[in-house]
Design an enzyme around this catalytic site. Structure first.
Site, PDB file in Angstrom:
ATOM      1  N   ASN A 135       2.354   1.368   4.228  1.00 35.69           N
ATOM      2  CA  ASN A 135       2.639   0.155   4.887  1.00 35.69           C
ATOM      3  C   ASN A 135       2.617   0.320   6.612  1.00 35.69           C
ATOM      4  OD1 ASN A 135       5.827  -1.975   5.537  1.00 35.69           O
ATOM      5  ND2 ASN A 135       3.590  -2.614   4.953  1.00 35.69           N
ATOM      6  N   CYS A 149      -0.982   0.773   7.521  1.00 33.34           N
ATOM      7  CA  CYS A 149      -2.400   0.431   7.709  1.00 33.34           C
ATOM      8  C   CYS A 149      -2.872  -0.595   6.767  1.00 33.34           C
ATOM      9  CB  CYS A 149      -3.463   1.797   7.316  1.00 33.34           C
ATOM     10  SG  CYS A 149      -3.007   3.275   8.268  1.00 33.34           S
ATOM     11  N   ARG A 150      -3.189  -0.475   5.561  1.00 33.55           N
ATOM     12  CA  ARG A 150      -3.803  -1.543   4.863  1.00 33.55           C
ATOM     13  C   ARG A 150      -2.942  -2.842   4.537  1.00 33.55           C
ATOM     14  NH1 ARG A 150      -5.251   2.168   0.071  1.00 33.55           N
ATOM     15  NH2 ARG A 150      -3.284   3.020   0.902  1.00 33.55           N
ATOM     16  N   SER A 151      -1.482  -2.709   4.125  1.00 30.43           N
ATOM     17  CA  SER A 151      -0.667  -3.595   3.916  1.00 30.43           C
ATOM     18  C   SER A 151      -0.362  -4.596   5.092  1.00 30.43           C
ATOM     19  CB  SER A 151       0.489  -3.375   2.836  1.00 30.43           C
ATOM     20  OG  SER A 151       1.115  -2.487   3.503  1.00 30.43           O
ATOM     21  N   ASP A 156      -8.194   4.239   1.366  1.00 26.58           N
ATOM     22  CA  ASP A 156      -7.078   4.224   2.528  1.00 26.58           C
ATOM     23  C   ASP A 156      -7.709   4.828   3.932  1.00 26.58           C
ATOM     24  OD1 ASP A 156      -4.896   5.044   3.994  1.00 26.58           O
ATOM     25  OD2 ASP A 156      -3.665   5.621   2.204  1.00 26.58           O
ATOM     26  N   CYS A 168       0.771  -1.137  -0.105  1.00 28.54           N
ATOM     27  CA  CYS A 168      -0.027  -0.055   0.018  1.00 28.54           C
ATOM     28  C   CYS A 168       0.906   1.321   0.085  1.00 28.54           C
ATOM     29  CB  CYS A 168      -0.918  -0.032   1.258  1.00 28.54           C
ATOM     30  SG  CYS A 168      -0.230   0.115   2.580  1.00 28.54           S
TER      31      CYS A 168
HETATM   32  P1  4NP Z   1      -1.657   2.914   4.147  1.00 25.06           P
HETATM   33  O1  4NP Z   1      -2.273   4.284   4.921  1.00 25.06           O
HETATM   34  O2  4NP Z   1      -1.239   3.095   2.741  1.00 25.06           O
HETATM   35  O3  4NP Z   1      -2.859   2.192   4.238  1.00 25.06           O
HETATM   36  O4  4NP Z   1      -0.647   2.406   5.005  1.00 25.06           O
HETATM   37  C1  4NP Z   1      -1.468   5.514   4.954  1.00 25.06           C
HETATM   38  C2  4NP Z   1      -0.548   5.558   5.926  1.00 25.06           C
HETATM   39  C3  4NP Z   1       0.239   6.646   6.088  1.00 25.06           C
HETATM   40  C4  4NP Z   1       0.238   7.663   5.026  1.00 25.06           C
HETATM   41  C5  4NP Z   1      -0.506   7.286   3.944  1.00 25.06           C
HETATM   42  C6  4NP Z   1      -1.313   6.289   3.888  1.00 25.06           C
HETATM   43  N1  4NP Z   1       1.178   8.724   5.422  1.00 25.06           N
HETATM   44  O5  4NP Z   1       0.779   9.705   4.477  1.00 25.06           O
HETATM   45  O6  4NP Z   1       1.949   8.924   6.145  1.00 25.06           O
END
Ligand code: 4NP
Length: 155
Positions: free
Chosen positions: A11, A13-15, A125, A8
């Site tokens: 890395n 949250c989702r992945s 997201d 994702c």
């Molecule tokens: P993820 O979510 O892609 O599901 O891990 C996010 C977590 C952090 C950020 C963006 C998306 N960020 O901008 O730090």
């Protein structure tokens, strides 16, 4: 051994949720020894920050009784393409960023997780939506259908 990398943007949250949900799923089916499962980001900022799984994502995993271990965000690398059999992004944007890093998908390893389902679409997201429940159920749905796909392929 089937090597699966969930990817994702961050890395955190989702992945990692997908990594631990899928690990639990294959564990419960007694087939965990057939798999190597990991997760990674397309961005590098959480790797630089050495960020772990985001608090609300951990809370969701705990609520659903999905075990998880220590995890630190890392960015996907070019050599992951050769190391993994399946590289599964959460949304269309992830796929473009994965290909930017690994190059051509010459062996057809890169997929969007919900493309294995009857309802192909992005997984939103939760970092932005705040809706970790929907993320959880989307990931479970995608992982179940991905496992069916692998099963059918190997039978
Ligand atoms: P993820 O979510 O892609 O599901 O891990 C996010 C977590 C952090 C950020 C963006 C998306 N960020 O901008 O730090």
């Amino acid at each position: 051994m089937i090597k699966v990398l969930f990817v994702c943007l961050g890395n955190i949250c989702r992945s990692p949720m997908a990594e631990f949900i899928f690990k639990d799923m294959v564990d419960k089916k007694g087939i965990s020894q057939k798999f190597y499962i990991d997760s990674a980001a397309t961005s590098n900022y959480n790797e630089i920050e050495k960020a772990g799984i985001y608090g609300d994502a951990k809370k969701m995993l705990k609520e659903m009784k999905i075990p998880f271990t220590e995890h630190i965000s890392r960015q996907i690398r070019k050599d992951d393409y050769d190391k993994f059999d399946y590289i599964l992004g959460m949304e269309e944007k992830n796929l473009a960023n994965i290909l930017r890093i690994v190059g051509d998908d010459k062996d057809n390893k890169v997929f969007r997780l919900l493309d294995f389902t009857d309802k192909p679409r992005d997984i939103a997201d939760p970092w932005y939506s705040g809706d970790f429940h929907s993320t959880y159920y989307d990931i479970v749905y995608g992982c179940e259908k991905f496992l069916e796909y692998i099963d059918n392929k190997s039978n």
